[in-house]
Design an enzyme around this catalytic site. Structure first.
Site, PDB file in Angstrom:
ATOM      1  N   GLY A 107      18.136  41.638  74.108  1.00 35.37           N
ATOM      2  CA  GLY A 107      18.426  40.733  75.210  1.00 35.37           C
ATOM      3  C   GLY A 107      19.207  41.355  76.345  1.00 35.37           C
TER       4      GLY A 107
ATOM      5  N   LEU B 108      13.434  44.104  74.387  1.00 34.46           N
ATOM      6  CA  LEU B 108      14.353  43.809  75.490  1.00 34.46           C
ATOM      7  C   LEU B 108      15.771  44.252  75.163  1.00 34.46           C
ATOM      8  CD1 LEU B 108      13.013  40.271  76.448  1.00 34.46           C
ATOM      9  CD2 LEU B 108      12.434  42.488  77.452  1.00 34.46           C
TER      10      LEU B 108
ATOM     11  N   LEU C  54      18.589  44.019  78.163  1.00 36.01           N
ATOM     12  CA  LEU C  54      17.790  44.503  79.283  1.00 36.01           C
ATOM     13  C   LEU C  54      17.326  43.401  80.226  1.00 36.01           C
ATOM     14  CD1 LEU C  54      15.739  47.208  77.382  1.00 36.01           C
ATOM     15  CD2 LEU C  54      17.348  47.632  79.244  1.00 36.01           C
TER      16      LEU C  54
ATOM     17  N   GLY D 272      19.390  41.699  81.798  1.00 40.48           N
ATOM     18  CA  GLY D 272      20.415  41.709  82.827  1.00 40.48           C
ATOM     19  C   GLY D 272      21.410  40.583  82.719  1.00 40.48           C
TER      20      GLY D 272
ATOM     21  N   TYR E  21      14.726  35.172  57.841  1.00 45.36           N
ATOM     22  CA  TYR E  21      15.059  34.493  59.093  1.00 45.36           C
ATOM     23  C   TYR E  21      15.472  33.047  58.803  1.00 45.36           C
ATOM     24  CZ  TYR E  21      12.838  38.384  61.642  1.00 45.36           C
ATOM     25  OH  TYR E  21      12.507  39.621  62.155  1.00 45.36           O
TER      26      TYR E  21
ATOM     27  N   SER F 178      12.446  43.797  69.243  1.00 43.99           N
ATOM     28  CA  SER F 178      13.534  43.821  70.227  1.00 43.99           C
ATOM     29  C   SER F 178      13.244  44.739  71.411  1.00 43.99           C
ATOM     30  CB  SER F 178      14.854  44.232  69.557  1.00 43.99           C
ATOM     31  OG  SER F 178      15.959  43.670  70.238  1.00 43.99           O
TER      32      SER F 178
END
Length: 325
Positions: free
Chosen positions: A214, A211, A216, A218, A53, A209
């Site tokens: 990212g 979501l 999900l 919206g 990372y 992850s």
């Protein structure tokens, strides 16, 4: 925040973990410090990072924060190795889960983090060029020498996970404590074999992850925000696989469920993963403390059974022979 055991081990982690993939690159020291403060105040403990990372920048920033304002005992440190920092011509990492590479990477991680041990150390991705026995030997050595308390695998298929669990089994080995895999309403492939395998083997499931990278939340329903990951040169390729018609349908279903509950799509998507069978911790990352507060708002949300059932049905992965006979 709820605290959960990782599989059949004695390791306890928060049900929501804090991912740090953007720390040291998109998230600066000030924002990271604020995030960590907000996370710990909410009862969070699991802090997830990796040697890759930011080419080590994430670990270095965590180490700086632990040395300045946070007690090491207040966090469960999880890091990963197995992808060398040297880059290929096309910008990809070099997978290397050999004994020397793993142990050198671990020592570098500990140095950057400013600690003498990790709570959980994972091999980040399968390495077909290195015998599994050699990779697992490095994990055993890391536990034996006190550099990590527990070990596990990330992004491995179920058959390799089962093989590794057998080879690491006590009393001669340290055991396979956890598997970390991508898991969300947009990516349920792990339910075919990895989830049941982890349960049978006694390994805890860490979901990265949750979501859907990212999607999900919206935020991409109408366009790609300029400040989003999908607009970032180094993260665009990470998000793009989920910017398609199928994902759009899932996002609409999540948005409808959220509206009915008076919550946000983010909260609904995160609660679904967090409370899925076998999950010990759902790991969510945030660029700012404000975004993290939105993530932590899901702490008290328990999805009603009818809504979970509808989301299960809408997003169910195709399962056939031989998983289902």
């Amino acid at each position: 925040m709820q605290q959960r055991r990782v599989g059949r081990t004695g390791l306890t982690v928060s049900s929501i973990g804090l991912g740090t993939m953007t720390w040291g690159r998109d998230t600066d020291e000030h924002d990271a410090a604020e995030q960590l403060e907000v996370f710990l105040e909410a009862g969070g403990t699991l802090l997830d990072t990796a040697a890759t990372y930011g080419a080590g920048a994430s670990e270095a920033l965590i180490g700086k924060l632990l040395g300045a304002s946070v007690d090491r005992q207040d966090v469960v440190l999880v890091s990963k190795a197995g992808v060398r920092s040297r880059r290929t011509a096309d910008g990809g990492g070099v997978v290397d889960a050999s004994r020397g590479s793993l142990l050198d990477s671990l020592d570098d991680s500990l140095d950057r983090l400013g600690t003498d041990h990790l709570d959980l150390w994972l091999v980040q991705t399968p390495d077909p060029a290195t015998p599994l026995e050699e990779t697992l030997g490095a994990l055993e050595h890391a536990v034996a020498t006190g550099r990590t308390r527990y070990v596990g695998l990330s992004n491995y298929p179920a058959w390799t996970t089962a093989q590794a669990a057998t080879m690491l089994a006590p009393p001669s080995g340290p055991g396979l404590a956890a598997v970390e895999v991508e898991y969300s309403l947009l990516q349920r492939g792990v339910e075919r074999e990895v989830v049941p395998a982890a349960g049978a083997l006694g390994a805890g499931l860490l979901a990265w992850s949750p979501l859907g990278r990212g999607v999900l939340t919206g935020k991409y329903r109408a366009t790609v925000p300029a400040s989003s990951r999908a607009a970032s040169p180094h993260l665009r390729g990470f998000v793009e696989p989920y910017l398609n018609d199928r994902s759009h349908g899932v996002v609409e279903a999540v948005t409808t469920a959220a509206a009915g509950l008076g919550r946000t799509p983010l909260e609904v998507a995160l609660a679904w993963v967090r409370d899925a069978p076998g999950v010990s911790c759902a790991i969510a990352g945030a660029r700012t403390a404000g975004q993290l507060r939105g993530v932590l708002a899901a702490v008290d949300l328990e999805l009603p059974a009818p809504i979970r059932s509808v989301l299960d049905e809408v997003t169910a992965p195709e399962i056939g022979y031989p998983e289902r006979f």
